[in-house]
Design a protein around this motif. Structure first.
Motif, PDB file in Angstrom:
ATOM      1  N   PHE A  38       0.836  -1.203   0.000  1.00 46.41           N
ATOM      2  CA  PHE A  38       0.000   0.000   0.000  1.00 46.41           C
ATOM      3  C   PHE A  38       0.872   1.254   0.000  1.00 46.41           C
ATOM      4  O   PHE A  38       0.666   2.170  -0.805  1.00 46.41           O
ATOM      5  N   SER A  41       2.841   1.644  -3.371  1.00 44.68           N
ATOM      6  CA  SER A  41       1.976   2.010  -4.505  1.00 44.68           C
ATOM      7  C   SER A  41       1.389   3.401  -4.322  1.00 44.68           C
ATOM      8  O   SER A  41       1.205   4.134  -5.306  1.00 44.68           O
ATOM      9  N   PRO A  81      -3.819   2.713  -4.504  1.00 41.72           N
ATOM     10  CA  PRO A  81      -3.312   1.553  -3.756  1.00 41.72           C
ATOM     11  C   PRO A  81      -4.388   0.479  -3.526  1.00 41.72           C
ATOM     12  O   PRO A  81      -4.081  -0.721  -3.547  1.00 41.72           O
TER      13      PRO A  81
END
Length: 196
Positions: A38, A41, A81
């Motif tokens: 997460f 990204s 994400p």
């Protein structure tokens, strides 16, 4: 802070909440691996958007907090994400099946982006930027993080879609073709509308 309630605010707040809730739902399967994915990204998504805005490829005319950021920071921070986490969590194991799987993601993402560019003040293309450029970058971003996710997230924490679900006559085949044919049809209508 005084939020102007319009379609742009609703889309930005809604996508932020959806992205955050969806990401937390997936991260509970492995906080460390999915959380790291997460963060990476989100950082790359913010960086790409920042660079493209700085280079003048597109702009974000409406943001909820324009005094803080010229980009929809929280929406980019959560929705991209979440898309990555969702993709990595359920992508089929064989690479041959990842392409039609991510094809749906890319087409839905592009459908949302084209709608936002045409019907709202959320994004405006500039210079020579067009839908094809966005389409290409959606593929690069999602496939890059599919690869990164494969390195970070252990197999036991993924729930890959059975490739048989995407075979002819199965529900995945119908969903895949509905999204692809529908979005290609809408792209054709949109192109015709722009030409005439």
């Amino acid at each position: 802070m005084n939020i102007q309630w319009n379609v742009e605010s609703i889309v930005l707040i809604g996508s932020t909440l959806l992205g955050a809730a969806g990401s937390l739902w997936i991260m509970k399967n492995n906080w460390k691996a999915y959380g790291f994915l997460f963060v990476i990204s989100a950082f790359v998504g913010q960086l790409i958007c920042y660079l493209f805005v700085a280079l003048g490829y597109y702009s974000f005319p409406y943001t909820i907090l324009p005094q803080i950021s010229a980009m929809p920071f929280t929406a980019i921070l959560t929705i991209f994400p979440f898309y990555v986490l969702l993709g990595v969590r359920y992508s089929p194991r064989p690479w041959g099946w990842k392409i039609p799987y991510y094809w749906v993601f890319v087409h839905l993402g592009m459908l949302g982006e084209v709608w936002a560019e045409e019907k709202t003040n959320l994004i405006r293309y500039k210079l020579d930027w067009n839908n094809w450029d966005s389409y290409t970058w959606w593929w690069i971003y999602l496939l890059l993080f599919e690869w990164v996710g494969g390195l970070l997230v252990p197999d036991e924490d993924r729930k890959p879609l059975d490739p048989g679900t995407l075979r002819f006559g199965r529900i995945g085949w119908f969903i895949l073709h509905f999204v692809l044919i529908g979005s290609i049809y809408l792209a054709g209508v949109f192109t015709g509308y722009k030409l005439f």
